[in-house]
Write a protein that holds these residues in place. Structure first.
Motif, PDB file in Angstrom:
ATOM      1  N   ARG A   1     -53.691  -7.062  58.240  1.00  0.00           N
ATOM      2  CA  ARG A   1     -53.137  -5.911  58.640  1.00  0.00           C
ATOM      3  C   ARG A   1     -53.611  -5.213  59.676  1.00  0.00           C
ATOM      4  O   ARG A   1     -53.206  -4.684  60.686  1.00  0.00           O
ATOM      5  CB  ARG A   1     -52.320  -5.191  57.587  1.00  0.00           C
ATOM      6  CG  ARG A   1     -51.241  -4.296  58.150  1.00  0.00           C
ATOM      7  CD  ARG A   1     -50.578  -3.259  56.854  1.00  0.00           C
ATOM      8  NE  ARG A   1     -51.537  -2.426  56.514  1.00  0.00           N
ATOM      9  CZ  ARG A   1     -51.912  -1.161  57.193  1.00  0.00           C
ATOM     10  NH1 ARG A   1     -51.077  -0.897  58.152  1.00  0.00           N
ATOM     11  NH2 ARG A   1     -52.686  -0.489  56.461  1.00  0.00           N
TER      12      ARG A   1
ATOM     13  N   ARG B   1     -55.059  -8.861  52.440  1.00  0.00           N
ATOM     14  CA  ARG B   1     -53.899  -8.535  53.505  1.00  0.00           C
ATOM     15  C   ARG B   1     -53.877  -7.386  54.091  1.00  0.00           C
ATOM     16  O   ARG B   1     -53.579  -7.262  55.331  1.00  0.00           O
ATOM     17  CB  ARG B   1     -52.699  -8.349  52.372  1.00  0.00           C
ATOM     18  CG  ARG B   1     -51.244  -8.228  52.749  1.00  0.00           C
ATOM     19  CD  ARG B   1     -50.436  -7.671  51.833  1.00  0.00           C
ATOM     20  NE  ARG B   1     -50.734  -6.371  51.546  1.00  0.00           N
ATOM     21  CZ  ARG B   1     -50.337  -5.903  50.169  1.00  0.00           C
ATOM     22  NH1 ARG B   1     -49.636  -6.596  49.602  1.00  0.00           N
ATOM     23  NH2 ARG B   1     -50.728  -4.630  49.989  1.00  0.00           N
ATOM     24  N   GLU B   2     -54.827  -6.356  53.541  1.00  0.00           N
ATOM     25  CA  GLU B   2     -54.774  -5.118  54.395  1.00  0.00           C
ATOM     26  C   GLU B   2     -55.967  -5.292  55.402  1.00  0.00           C
ATOM     27  O   GLU B   2     -55.635  -4.780  56.566  1.00  0.00           O
ATOM     28  CB  GLU B   2     -55.671  -4.052  53.358  1.00  0.00           C
ATOM     29  CG  GLU B   2     -55.348  -2.517  53.516  1.00  0.00           C
ATOM     30  CD  GLU B   2     -53.781  -2.552  53.444  1.00  0.00           C
ATOM     31  OE1 GLU B   2     -53.122  -3.180  52.874  1.00  0.00           O
ATOM     32  OE2 GLU B   2     -53.289  -1.489  54.099  1.00  0.00           O
TER      33      GLU B   2
ATOM     34  N   VAL C   1     -64.128   1.803  52.592  1.00  0.00           N
ATOM     35  CA  VAL C   1     -65.218   2.566  51.934  1.00  0.00           C
ATOM     36  C   VAL C   1     -64.475   4.008  51.728  1.00  0.00           C
ATOM     37  O   VAL C   1     -64.875   4.722  50.423  1.00  0.00           O
ATOM     38  CB  VAL C   1     -66.330   2.996  52.992  1.00  0.00           C
ATOM     39  CG1 VAL C   1     -67.193   4.050  52.265  1.00  0.00           C
ATOM     40  CG2 VAL C   1     -67.222   1.610  53.006  1.00  0.00           C
ATOM     41  N   GLU C   2     -63.654   4.525  52.489  1.00  0.00           N
ATOM     42  CA  GLU C   2     -62.776   5.646  52.102  1.00  0.00           C
ATOM     43  C   GLU C   2     -62.273   5.569  50.834  1.00  0.00           C
ATOM     44  O   GLU C   2     -61.962   6.678  50.081  1.00  0.00           O
ATOM     45  CB  GLU C   2     -61.638   6.006  53.262  1.00  0.00           C
ATOM     46  CG  GLU C   2     -61.357   7.447  53.177  1.00  0.00           C
ATOM     47  CD  GLU C   2     -60.169   7.510  54.200  1.00  0.00           C
ATOM     48  OE1 GLU C   2     -59.934   6.762  54.988  1.00  0.00           O
ATOM     49  OE2 GLU C   2     -59.318   8.606  53.983  1.00  0.00           O
ATOM     50  N   ARG C   3     -61.680   4.218  50.382  1.00  0.00           N
ATOM     51  CA  ARG C   3     -60.989   4.141  49.181  1.00  0.00           C
ATOM     52  C   ARG C   3     -61.622   3.672  48.065  1.00  0.00           C
ATOM     53  O   ARG C   3     -61.498   4.006  46.905  1.00  0.00           O
ATOM     54  CB  ARG C   3     -59.757   3.058  49.671  1.00  0.00           C
ATOM     55  CG  ARG C   3     -58.592   3.825  50.155  1.00  0.00           C
ATOM     56  CD  ARG C   3     -57.769   2.616  51.205  1.00  0.00           C
ATOM     57  NE  ARG C   3     -56.782   3.345  51.930  1.00  0.00           N
ATOM     58  CZ  ARG C   3     -56.933   4.051  52.972  1.00  0.00           C
ATOM     59  NH1 ARG C   3     -58.182   4.306  53.518  1.00  0.00           N
ATOM     60  NH2 ARG C   3     -55.881   4.754  53.780  1.00  0.00           N
ATOM     61  N   TYR C   4     -62.680   2.870  48.364  1.00  0.00           N
ATOM     62  CA  TYR C   4     -63.355   2.119  47.153  1.00  0.00           C
ATOM     63  C   TYR C   4     -65.027   2.658  47.152  1.00  0.00           C
ATOM     64  O   TYR C   4     -65.568   1.930  46.428  1.00  0.00           O
ATOM     65  CB  TYR C   4     -63.209   0.734  47.091  1.00  0.00           C
ATOM     66  CG  TYR C   4     -61.763   0.415  46.814  1.00  0.00           C
ATOM     67  CD1 TYR C   4     -61.680   0.113  45.662  1.00  0.00           C
ATOM     68  CD2 TYR C   4     -60.870   0.117  47.713  1.00  0.00           C
ATOM     69  CE1 TYR C   4     -60.180  -0.239  45.182  1.00  0.00           C
ATOM     70  CE2 TYR C   4     -59.654  -0.216  47.614  1.00  0.00           C
ATOM     71  CZ  TYR C   4     -59.217  -0.361  46.070  1.00  0.00           C
ATOM     72  OH  TYR C   4     -58.003  -0.865  45.764  1.00  0.00           O
TER      73      TYR C   4
ATOM     74  N   PRO D   1     -55.938 -10.145  42.028  1.00  0.00           N
ATOM     75  CA  PRO D   1     -54.670  -9.592  42.716  1.00  0.00           C
ATOM     76  C   PRO D   1     -55.561  -8.613  43.823  1.00  0.00           C
ATOM     77  O   PRO D   1     -54.983  -8.428  44.943  1.00  0.00           O
ATOM     78  CB  PRO D   1     -54.105  -9.007  41.812  1.00  0.00           C
ATOM     79  CG  PRO D   1     -54.509  -9.667  40.286  1.00  0.00           C
ATOM     80  CD  PRO D   1     -55.797 -10.410  40.538  1.00  0.00           C
ATOM     81  N   ILE D   2     -56.577  -7.826  43.329  1.00  0.00           N
ATOM     82  CA  ILE D   2     -56.835  -6.799  44.031  1.00  0.00           C
ATOM     83  C   ILE D   2     -57.640  -7.315  45.420  1.00  0.00           C
ATOM     84  O   ILE D   2     -57.372  -6.791  46.512  1.00  0.00           O
ATOM     85  CB  ILE D   2     -57.918  -5.732  43.496  1.00  0.00           C
ATOM     86  CG1 ILE D   2     -58.411  -4.617  44.298  1.00  0.00           C
ATOM     87  CG2 ILE D   2     -59.181  -6.494  42.831  1.00  0.00           C
ATOM     88  CD1 ILE D   2     -57.244  -3.595  44.436  1.00  0.00           C
TER      89      ILE D   2
ATOM     90  N   PHE E   1     -62.399   2.287  56.350  1.00  0.00           N
ATOM     91  CA  PHE E   1     -61.036   2.210  55.593  1.00  0.00           C
ATOM     92  C   PHE E   1     -61.221   1.873  54.176  1.00  0.00           C
ATOM     93  O   PHE E   1     -60.915   2.544  53.236  1.00  0.00           O
ATOM     94  CB  PHE E   1     -59.888   1.474  56.488  1.00  0.00           C
ATOM     95  CG  PHE E   1     -58.535   1.425  55.571  1.00  0.00           C
ATOM     96  CD1 PHE E   1     -57.629   2.198  55.894  1.00  0.00           C
ATOM     97  CD2 PHE E   1     -58.578   0.562  54.563  1.00  0.00           C
ATOM     98  CE1 PHE E   1     -56.124   1.908  55.314  1.00  0.00           C
ATOM     99  CE2 PHE E   1     -57.265   0.132  53.949  1.00  0.00           C
ATOM    100  CZ  PHE E   1     -56.202   1.104  54.255  1.00  0.00           C
TER     101      PHE E   1
ATOM    102  N   ASP F   1     -54.766  -8.295  47.724  1.00  0.00           N
ATOM    103  CA  ASP F   1     -54.501  -6.997  48.465  1.00  0.00           C
ATOM    104  C   ASP F   1     -55.208  -6.642  49.675  1.00  0.00           C
ATOM    105  O   ASP F   1     -54.829  -6.104  50.628  1.00  0.00           O
ATOM    106  CB  ASP F   1     -54.365  -6.022  47.482  1.00  0.00           C
ATOM    107  CG  ASP F   1     -52.985  -5.782  46.508  1.00  0.00           C
ATOM    108  OD1 ASP F   1     -52.338  -7.064  46.744  1.00  0.00           O
ATOM    109  OD2 ASP F   1     -52.715  -5.060  45.652  1.00  0.00           O
ATOM    110  N   LEU F   2     -56.442  -6.530  49.290  1.00  0.00           N
ATOM    111  CA  LEU F   2     -57.499  -6.129  50.173  1.00  0.00           C
ATOM    112  C   LEU F   2     -57.538  -7.102  51.645  1.00  0.00           C
ATOM    113  O   LEU F   2     -57.739  -6.820  52.752  1.00  0.00           O
ATOM    114  CB  LEU F   2     -58.868  -6.172  49.689  1.00  0.00           C
ATOM    115  CG  LEU F   2     -59.123  -5.043  48.591  1.00  0.00           C
ATOM    116  CD1 LEU F   2     -60.582  -4.880  48.279  1.00  0.00           C
ATOM    117  CD2 LEU F   2     -58.609  -3.634  49.022  1.00  0.00           C
TER     118      LEU F   2
ATOM    119  N   PRO G   1     -63.759  -5.390  44.329  1.00  0.00           N
ATOM    120  CA  PRO G   1     -63.947  -4.244  43.361  1.00  0.00           C
ATOM    121  C   PRO G   1     -63.716  -4.455  41.893  1.00  0.00           C
ATOM    122  O   PRO G   1     -64.400  -3.873  41.129  1.00  0.00           O
ATOM    123  CB  PRO G   1     -62.822  -3.261  43.860  1.00  0.00           C
ATOM    124  CG  PRO G   1     -62.341  -3.576  44.965  1.00  0.00           C
ATOM    125  CD  PRO G   1     -62.319  -4.948  45.128  1.00  0.00           C
TER     126      PRO G   1
END
Lengths: 164, 198
Positions: free
Chosen positions: A70, A66-67, A86-89, A59-60, A84, A63-64, A46
């Motif tokens: 997970r 890592r997500e 698309v719901e956020r970004y 960094p973002i 998941f 994080d993604l 993003p």
């Protein structure tokens, strides 16, 4: 002096890490690892918008990644993971945006543009062919007028020649 | 009739003109807010000042507020900080801080040195709430209405222009909604009082 310089170069090569993103993630099997690679390849960072999250070291993007890891370990399906994100970004985060109300133009526009292009070429082509077939055809009246004009022109040029 | 076709290029150019004019003020790197008009995602995170005190999405209800995502590693956050102080002190804006992927000591130092405009600050060390909100860089400022619904996100520095033109009208909208909520609450309480007295 020279040797110091050499050591310095060697040191900088050894110390500076590779410039691309490396995380250490463990996967239970090869298939999951491949899914991770495919997903991070298709998810867009993003922040640095022309890179996918596999390529970016922002960094973002870390994080993604890592997500994604997970969620894969959670046993989620690829679709769930994309949902998941698309719901956020938003739709933006996926390089292959899903067909929806406001991404429909992305999918349809190229097709429409190609159709417009093809039809323009076809119309122009047909017109040219028609022009070639009966382009010279003049009506009787036009022929008469043309003859008149040519005669007049002759007449004028004769006059000019006389004068000189 | 044929001649009308000669106007097609003019029309195309005019259409492009208006299109580009609209794009001038538009930042192409700005992302849409995926959670627009949706509630703040559920979270439970410690406060910055008091690690024992946990905040949840319920703490972002009751009053329209600005949730400001900041960090000490973010230079633009320092730029907007004086204006945030002004908003909190002079305009009485309800500001909540979300300290995003930061170091607690550094963040506390920052607030002590530069001043604290926030009613409270949530400490999001791993960026979990940030990820759920769709944060992609700091600073970001979210308008959350009295019911805890995300109305808007501003990416970048908040300054007087942004406040006057964008955020203040939105806060006012959320405010009217809030007063309606308050009215019904008053009615409910008077109703119950009447019920009790009869």
């Amino acid at each position: 002096m020279k040797s110091w310089f050499g050591i310095l170069i060697l040191f900088s090569v050894v110390v500076s890490g590779p410039a691309f993103a490396i995380d250490v993630y463990e996967f239970p099997d090869e298939q999951t690892r491949e899914r991770y690679q495919d997903l991070t390849w298709e998810l867009r960072c993003p922040k640095c918008q022309n890179q996918n999250i596999a390529d970016s070291n922002a960094p973002i993007a870390q994080d993604l990644r890592r997500e994604v890891h997970r969620l894969l370990m959670d046993g989620r399906s690829d679709k769930e993971i994309v949902d998941f994100m698309v719901e956020r970004y938003g739709d933006f985060v996926f390089y292959r945006p899903r067909m929806s109300g406001h991404t429909v133009v992305l999918w349809i526009a190229p097709l429409v543009l190609v159709l417009i292009g093809v039809s323009v070429v076809m119309i122009l082509g047909r017109r040219n062919r028609n022009a070639g077939r009966d382009g010279d055809a003049l009506s009787a009246g036009d022929r008469e007028r043309l003859k008149q004009l040519l005669e007049e022109a002759d007449h004028l040029s004769d006059k000019k020649n006389d004068k000189s | 009739m044929r001649r009308l076709i000669l106007f097609v290029p003019l029309l195309v150019i005019m259409a492009m003109f208006f299109l580009f004019q609209q794009m001038i003020d538009h930042d192409p790197t700005e992302m849409e807010l995926a959670r627009k008009d949706k509630p703040v995602p559920a979270f439970a995170l410690p406060g910055l000042r008091n690690p024992e005190r946990f905040f949840t999405q319920e703490d972002l209800k009751g009053k329209p507020m600005l949730v400001n995502v900041w960090a000490t590693w973010c230079p633009s956050c320092r730029v907007e900080h004086p204006y945030l102080l002004k908003l909190a002190k002079e305009k009485g804006v309800q500001l909540v801080g979300l300290n995003y992927k930061d170091d607690r000591t550094a963040a506390l130092e920052w607030l002590d040195k530069l001043g604290d405009p926030y009613v409270f600050t949530v400490f999001d060390e791993e960026g979990r709430l940030g990820l759920d909100l769709g944060v992609y860089g700091a600073p970001e400022t979210y308008v959350v209405d009295a019911e805890g619904i995300i109305r808007y996100r501003h990416v970048g520095v908040v300054n007087e222009k942004v406040w006057n033109e964008v955020l203040a009208p939105l806060m006012e909208d959320s405010g009217t909604r809030e007063s309606e909520v308050k009215d019904t609450r008053v009615n409910e309480s008077t109703g119950s009082e009447q019920g009790a007295s009869s």
